[in-house]
Design a protein around this motif. Structure first.
Motif, PDB file in Angstrom:
ATOM      1  N   ARG A   1      17.737 -15.574  17.764  1.00  0.00           N
ATOM      2  CA  ARG A   1      17.262 -14.970  16.512  1.00  0.00           C
ATOM      3  C   ARG A   1      17.947 -13.634  16.241  1.00  0.00           C
ATOM      4  O   ARG A   1      18.367 -13.359  15.117  1.00  0.00           O
ATOM      5  N   ASP A   2      18.082 -12.828  17.274  1.00  0.00           N
ATOM      6  CA  ASP A   2      18.622 -11.483  17.091  1.00  0.00           C
ATOM      7  C   ASP A   2      20.144 -11.439  17.146  1.00  0.00           C
ATOM      8  O   ASP A   2      20.743 -10.462  16.710  1.00  0.00           O
ATOM      9  N   GLY A   3      20.767 -12.514  17.660  1.00  0.00           N
ATOM     10  CA  GLY A   3      22.205 -12.486  17.881  1.00  0.00           C
ATOM     11  C   GLY A   3      23.064 -12.964  16.737  1.00  0.00           C
ATOM     12  O   GLY A   3      24.275 -12.781  16.760  1.00  0.00           O
ATOM     13  N   TYR A   4      22.456 -13.577  15.717  1.00  0.00           N
ATOM     14  CA  TYR A   4      23.257 -14.150  14.643  1.00  0.00           C
ATOM     15  C   TYR A   4      22.736 -13.693  13.296  1.00  0.00           C
ATOM     16  O   TYR A   4      21.554 -13.833  12.988  1.00  0.00           O
ATOM     17  N   SER A   5      23.643 -13.177  12.496  1.00  0.00           N
ATOM     18  CA  SER A   5      23.252 -12.700  11.166  1.00  0.00           C
ATOM     19  C   SER A   5      23.319 -13.803  10.115  1.00  0.00           C
ATOM     20  O   SER A   5      22.796 -13.642   9.023  1.00  0.00           O
ATOM     21  N   ASP A   6      23.945 -14.928  10.438  1.00  0.00           N
ATOM     22  CA  ASP A   6      24.122 -15.980   9.441  1.00  0.00           C
ATOM     23  C   ASP A   6      23.138 -17.144   9.590  1.00  0.00           C
ATOM     24  O   ASP A   6      23.375 -18.233   9.091  1.00  0.00           O
ATOM     25  N   ILE A   7      22.014 -16.907  10.236  1.00  0.00           N
ATOM     26  CA  ILE A   7      20.998 -17.951  10.370  1.00  0.00           C
ATOM     27  C   ILE A   7      20.283 -18.103   9.032  1.00  0.00           C
ATOM     28  O   ILE A   7      19.847 -17.115   8.438  1.00  0.00           O
ATOM     29  N   ASN A   8      20.152 -19.336   8.567  1.00  0.00           N
ATOM     30  CA  ASN A   8      19.458 -19.544   7.294  1.00  0.00           C
ATOM     31  C   ASN A   8      17.948 -19.399   7.479  1.00  0.00           C
ATOM     32  O   ASN A   8      17.435 -19.354   8.595  1.00  0.00           O
ATOM     33  N   GLU A   9      17.243 -19.342   6.355  1.00  0.00           N
ATOM     34  CA  GLU A   9      15.801 -19.086   6.384  1.00  0.00           C
ATOM     35  C   GLU A   9      15.006 -20.190   7.096  1.00  0.00           C
ATOM     36  O   GLU A   9      14.019 -19.912   7.764  1.00  0.00           O
ATOM     37  N   VAL A  10      15.433 -21.424   6.953  1.00  0.00           N
ATOM     38  CA  VAL A  10      14.726 -22.523   7.606  1.00  0.00           C
ATOM     39  C   VAL A  10      14.852 -22.405   9.120  1.00  0.00           C
ATOM     40  O   VAL A  10      13.863 -22.548   9.854  1.00  0.00           O
ATOM     41  N   HIS A  11      16.055 -22.111   9.601  1.00  0.00           N
ATOM     42  CA  HIS A  11      16.235 -21.938  11.042  1.00  0.00           C
ATOM     43  C   HIS A  11      15.456 -20.723  11.548  1.00  0.00           C
ATOM     44  O   HIS A  11      14.873 -20.769  12.641  1.00  0.00           O
ATOM     45  N   LYS A  12      15.423 -19.651  10.760  1.00  0.00           N
ATOM     46  CA  LYS A  12      14.630 -18.478  11.159  1.00  0.00           C
ATOM     47  C   LYS A  12      13.159 -18.845  11.273  1.00  0.00           C
ATOM     48  O   LYS A  12      12.476 -18.453  12.228  1.00  0.00           O
ATOM     49  N   GLU A  13      12.668 -19.595  10.282  1.00  0.00           N
ATOM     50  CA  GLU A  13      11.267 -20.005  10.315  1.00  0.00           C
ATOM     51  C   GLU A  13      10.983 -20.871  11.542  1.00  0.00           C
ATOM     52  O   GLU A  13       9.965 -20.708  12.222  1.00  0.00           O
ATOM     53  N   TYR A  14      11.904 -21.764  11.847  1.00  0.00           N
ATOM     54  CA  TYR A  14      11.757 -22.638  13.011  1.00  0.00           C
ATOM     55  C   TYR A  14      11.708 -21.809  14.294  1.00  0.00           C
ATOM     56  O   TYR A  14      10.801 -21.977  15.126  1.00  0.00           O
ATOM     57  N   ILE A  15      12.664 -20.925  14.464  1.00  0.00           N
ATOM     58  CA  ILE A  15      12.727 -20.098  15.672  1.00  0.00           C
ATOM     59  C   ILE A  15      11.472 -19.238  15.789  1.00  0.00           C
ATOM     60  O   ILE A  15      10.865 -19.146  16.864  1.00  0.00           O
ATOM     61  N   ASP A  16      11.047 -18.617  14.690  1.00  0.00           N
ATOM     62  CA  ASP A  16       9.840 -17.784  14.725  1.00  0.00           C
ATOM     63  C   ASP A  16       8.603 -18.601  15.072  1.00  0.00           C
ATOM     64  O   ASP A  16       7.715 -18.130  15.780  1.00  0.00           O
ATOM     65  N   THR A  17       8.552 -19.835  14.588  1.00  0.00           N
ATOM     66  CA  THR A  17       7.421 -20.713  14.890  1.00  0.00           C
ATOM     67  C   THR A  17       7.376 -21.038  16.384  1.00  0.00           C
ATOM     68  O   THR A  17       6.308 -20.990  17.009  1.00  0.00           O
TER      69      THR A  17
ATOM     70  N   TYR B   1       1.275 -24.682  16.197  1.00  0.00           N
ATOM     71  CA  TYR B   1       2.656 -24.221  15.955  1.00  0.00           C
ATOM     72  C   TYR B   1       3.654 -25.335  16.265  1.00  0.00           C
ATOM     73  O   TYR B   1       4.657 -25.487  15.574  1.00  0.00           O
ATOM     74  N   GLN B   2       3.380 -26.098  17.304  1.00  0.00           N
ATOM     75  CA  GLN B   2       4.265 -27.215  17.639  1.00  0.00           C
ATOM     76  C   GLN B   2       4.295 -28.216  16.478  1.00  0.00           C
ATOM     77  O   GLN B   2       5.360 -28.697  16.093  1.00  0.00           O
ATOM     78  N   ASP B   3       3.144 -28.515  15.914  1.00  0.00           N
ATOM     79  CA  ASP B   3       3.080 -29.421  14.760  1.00  0.00           C
ATOM     80  C   ASP B   3       3.830 -28.835  13.567  1.00  0.00           C
ATOM     81  O   ASP B   3       4.514 -29.561  12.839  1.00  0.00           O
ATOM     82  N   GLN B   4       3.706 -27.523  13.396  1.00  0.00           N
ATOM     83  CA  GLN B   4       4.395 -26.843  12.287  1.00  0.00           C
ATOM     84  C   GLN B   4       5.909 -26.948  12.447  1.00  0.00           C
ATOM     85  O   GLN B   4       6.623 -27.240  11.497  1.00  0.00           O
ATOM     86  N   ARG B   5       6.416 -26.743  13.657  1.00  0.00           N
ATOM     87  CA  ARG B   5       7.869 -26.825  13.845  1.00  0.00           C
ATOM     88  C   ARG B   5       8.370 -28.252  13.701  1.00  0.00           C
ATOM     89  O   ARG B   5       9.462 -28.484  13.178  1.00  0.00           O
ATOM     90  N   ASP B   6       7.559 -29.222  14.136  1.00  0.00           N
ATOM     91  CA  ASP B   6       7.931 -30.622  13.925  1.00  0.00           C
ATOM     92  C   ASP B   6       8.041 -30.927  12.435  1.00  0.00           C
ATOM     93  O   ASP B   6       8.939 -31.648  12.004  1.00  0.00           O
ATOM     94  N   SER B   7       7.139 -30.368  11.653  1.00  0.00           N
ATOM     95  CA  SER B   7       7.162 -30.546  10.201  1.00  0.00           C
ATOM     96  C   SER B   7       8.391 -29.897   9.584  1.00  0.00           C
ATOM     97  O   SER B   7       9.002 -30.455   8.662  1.00  0.00           O
ATOM     98  N   ILE B   8       8.768 -28.735  10.091  1.00  0.00           N
ATOM     99  CA  ILE B   8       9.976 -28.054   9.587  1.00  0.00           C
ATOM    100  C   ILE B   8      11.191 -28.937   9.795  1.00  0.00           C
ATOM    101  O   ILE B   8      12.021 -29.104   8.890  1.00  0.00           O
ATOM    102  N   VAL B   9      11.306 -29.525  10.975  1.00  0.00           N
ATOM    103  CA  VAL B   9      12.443 -30.404  11.266  1.00  0.00           C
ATOM    104  C   VAL B   9      12.400 -31.636  10.376  1.00  0.00           C
ATOM    105  O   VAL B   9      13.407 -32.025   9.786  1.00  0.00           O
ATOM    106  N   LEU B  10      11.232 -32.241  10.257  1.00  0.00           N
ATOM    107  CA  LEU B  10      11.092 -33.454   9.449  1.00  0.00           C
ATOM    108  C   LEU B  10      11.456 -33.198   7.985  1.00  0.00           C
ATOM    109  O   LEU B  10      12.151 -33.999   7.354  1.00  0.00           O
ATOM    110  N   ASN B  11      11.012 -32.078   7.449  1.00  0.00           N
ATOM    111  CA  ASN B  11      11.247 -31.762   6.039  1.00  0.00           C
ATOM    112  C   ASN B  11      12.637 -31.214   5.765  1.00  0.00           C
ATOM    113  O   ASN B  11      13.018 -31.059   4.599  1.00  0.00           O
ATOM    114  N   ASN B  12      13.379 -30.893   6.815  1.00  0.00           N
ATOM    115  CA  ASN B  12      14.729 -30.324   6.658  1.00  0.00           C
ATOM    116  C   ASN B  12      15.701 -30.995   7.616  1.00  0.00           C
ATOM    117  O   ASN B  12      16.564 -30.335   8.194  1.00  0.00           O
TER     118      ASN B  12
END
Length: 152
Positions: free
Chosen positions: A68-84, A131-142
């Motif tokens: 999360r902290d090492g890359y400035s070009d992470i898109n918002e969906v990936h940020k949301e996934y990592i934060d989740t 949170y696990q269910d939320q991240r699974d949903s993020i992957v499924l929807n994206n």
């Protein structure tokens, strides 16, 4: 003339997620083993499994924060996934700490206190599952943003 390929942060995340996933899966397994051992009154072995689960969760958390902290070009969906996943792991680490408190209480025959710690740990694991269910949903929807190796 050599061609140099620059990997994107997504490429690096996809590579790292295998290790992160393995640590989370191992941590989950060890946590469940620790609970089973405690329920069977094998407190020493349960404590060792709980500590190992915590080590695995901490390892995953550290790798995720570095991503999360090492890359400035992470898109918002990936940020949301990592934060989740980070939120999930933080809850699991709190649950491990409470399980260890429960074990220590059971060892000195303070069963009421140990049971209370156990219930609190259980509640945190249920919250982590959300949170696990939320991240699974993020992957499924994206799914177009995630390679097979990215999902935990």
């Amino acid at each position: 003339m050599a061609i140099v390929f620059i990997e994107s942060s997504t490429d690096n995340m996809n590579k790292s997620m295998h290790s992160i996933s393995d640590c989370i899966v191992q941590g989950d397994s060890e946590y469940n083993e620790a609970v089973d051992l405690v329920n069977s009154k094998y407190f020493y072995d349960g404590m060792e499994k709980a500590e190992s689960a915590g080590d695995n969760f901490n390892s995953s958390l550290k790798m995720l924060k570095e991503l999360r902290d090492g890359y400035s070009d992470i898109n918002e969906v990936h940020k949301e996934y990592i934060d989740t996943v980070i939120n999930e792991l933080e809850l699991k680490l709190q649950a491990v700490d409470l399980l260890k408190e429960a074990i220590e209480s059971f060892e000195i025959q303070s069963n009421y206190t140990g049971t209370n710690y156990g219930y609190q740990a259980n509640d945190l694991m249920y919250q982590a599952k959300e949170y696990q269910d939320q991240r699974d949903s993020i992957v499924l929807n994206n799914s177009y943003l995630f390679k097979d190796t990215f999902s935990i």
